[in-house]
Design a protein around this motif. Structure first.
Motif, short mmCIF file in Angstrom:
data_model
loop_
_atom_site.label_atom_id
_atom_site.label_comp_id
_atom_site.label_asym_id
_atom_site.label_seq_id
_atom_site.Cartn_x
_atom_site.Cartn_y
_atom_site.Cartn_z
N GLY A 174 36.94 49.35 38.75
CA GLY A 174 37.11 49.24 37.46
C GLY A 174 38.20 48.67 36.92
N TYR A 175 39.12 48.32 37.89
CA TYR A 175 40.49 47.78 37.53
C TYR A 175 40.05 46.05 37.17
N ASP A 176 40.95 45.62 36.18
CA ASP A 176 40.77 44.31 35.88
C ASP A 176 40.88 43.44 37.16
N PRO A 177 40.12 42.46 37.48
CA PRO A 177 40.29 41.76 38.72
C PRO A 177 41.40 40.50 38.70
N VAL A 178 41.62 40.18 37.35
CA VAL A 178 42.83 39.28 37.21
C VAL A 178 44.17 40.00 37.34
N ASP A 179 44.53 41.24 36.94
CA ASP A 179 45.43 42.03 37.29
C ASP A 179 45.63 42.58 38.80
N VAL A 180 44.52 42.79 39.35
CA VAL A 180 44.53 43.05 40.88
C VAL A 180 44.79 41.77 41.60
N ALA A 181 44.42 40.82 41.21
CA ALA A 181 45.08 39.57 41.97
C ALA A 181 46.48 39.43 41.86
N ARG A 182 47.11 39.76 40.86
CA ARG A 182 48.47 39.87 40.70
C ARG A 182 49.16 41.06 41.34
N GLY A 183 48.28 42.12 41.86
CA GLY A 183 48.92 43.15 42.41
C GLY A 183 49.26 44.25 41.59
N VAL A 184 48.45 44.54 40.28
CA VAL A 184 48.57 45.53 39.48
C VAL A 184 47.30 46.06 38.99
N ALA A 185 47.41 47.44 38.83
CA ALA A 185 46.06 48.32 38.57
C ALA A 185 46.14 48.27 37.03
N PHE A 186 45.55 47.63 36.51
CA PHE A 186 45.49 47.86 34.99
C PHE A 186 43.76 47.88 34.82
N ALA A 187 43.65 49.30 34.08
CA ALA A 187 42.19 49.70 33.80
C ALA A 187 41.40 48.74 32.78
N GLY A 188 40.03 48.34 33.39
CA GLY A 188 39.40 47.49 32.63
C GLY A 188 38.62 48.43 31.37
N ASN A 189 38.32 47.57 30.50
CA ASN A 189 37.42 48.10 29.43
C ASN A 189 36.13 47.81 29.55
N PRO A 190 35.21 49.08 29.40
CA PRO A 190 33.93 48.88 29.71
C PRO A 190 33.04 47.67 28.72
N GLN A 191 33.82 47.57 27.75
CA GLN A 191 33.19 46.50 26.61
C GLN A 191 33.64 45.33 26.94
N ILE A 192 34.56 45.02 27.76
CA ILE A 192 34.91 43.62 27.96
C ILE A 192 34.66 43.33 29.60
N TRP A 193 33.34 42.86 29.78
CA TRP A 193 33.06 42.78 31.09
C TRP A 193 32.19 41.59 31.21
N LEU A 194 31.84 41.04 32.76
CA LEU A 194 31.08 39.93 33.07
C LEU A 194 30.58 40.40 34.21
N ILE A 195 29.17 39.76 34.41
CA ILE A 195 28.51 40.06 35.89
C ILE A 195 28.72 38.58 36.49
N SER A 196 29.31 38.58 37.88
CA SER A 196 29.28 37.46 38.56
C SER A 196 29.00 37.63 40.04
#
Length: 164
Positions: free
Chosen positions: A102-124
């Protein structure tokens, strides 16, 4: 000042101190704990703020789950709209659960754990991703393969830093 007012004044300062100390321990990122492997509310244990992870696939939108349809998995409580969604998640949490806990994958890619918002989502690629900001969702949508490649590399190390 009377003794009674002095006592009351001291009590008032104690309450202020308690409130300040309590506020210092509040989680960031919209009430989600950022020291857990799966984003959850530290007070209720609810994953993704009580939204049904399966409904993103079946309803095409964030939908709050119901108290009657809960499932505990990996130390967090997931809520669902109906029994069918609960059973689907129980059978395949790796498919229906938000990727990267549930962490933002863009932030994870930078090495940061930033919680995702359930209302800002995407299925890929048939997987659910939550984002902390619309800008990171848009960046992900522009180059998902690149972001996912970096995020998968960093996720293993990031998981070790997060509480179990």
């Amino acid at each position: 000042m009377t003794a009674q007012r002095r006592d009351l004044k001291g009590w008032h300062h104690g309450i202020v101190l308690i409130v300040v100390v309590a506020m210092a321990g509040l989680p960031v990122a919209g009430g989600a704990a950022t020291t857990e492997r799966v984003v959850s509310d530290r007070y209720t244990g609810l994953a993704i703020r009580g939204f049904d992870p399966v409904a993103y696939f079946t309803e095409g939108q964030p939908t709050l789950g119901q108290l009657d349809f809960e499932l505990s998995d990996e130390g967090v409580v997931w809520r669902f709209c109906n029994e069918g969604n609960r059973l689907s998640f129980a059978a395949h949490p790796e498919v229906y659960g938000p990727q990267f806990g549930g962490y933002d994958p863009v932030d994870v890619a930078r090495g940061v754990a930033f919680a995702g918002n359930p209302q800002i989502w995407l299925i890929s690629e048939k997987r659910l991703y939550l984002f902390g900001r619309a800008e990171t969702r848009d960046a992900f949508a522009a180059a998902p393969a690149t972001v996912l490649n970096d995020a998968r590399k960093r996720w293993v190390q990031l998981q070790q830093q997060l509480a179990r």
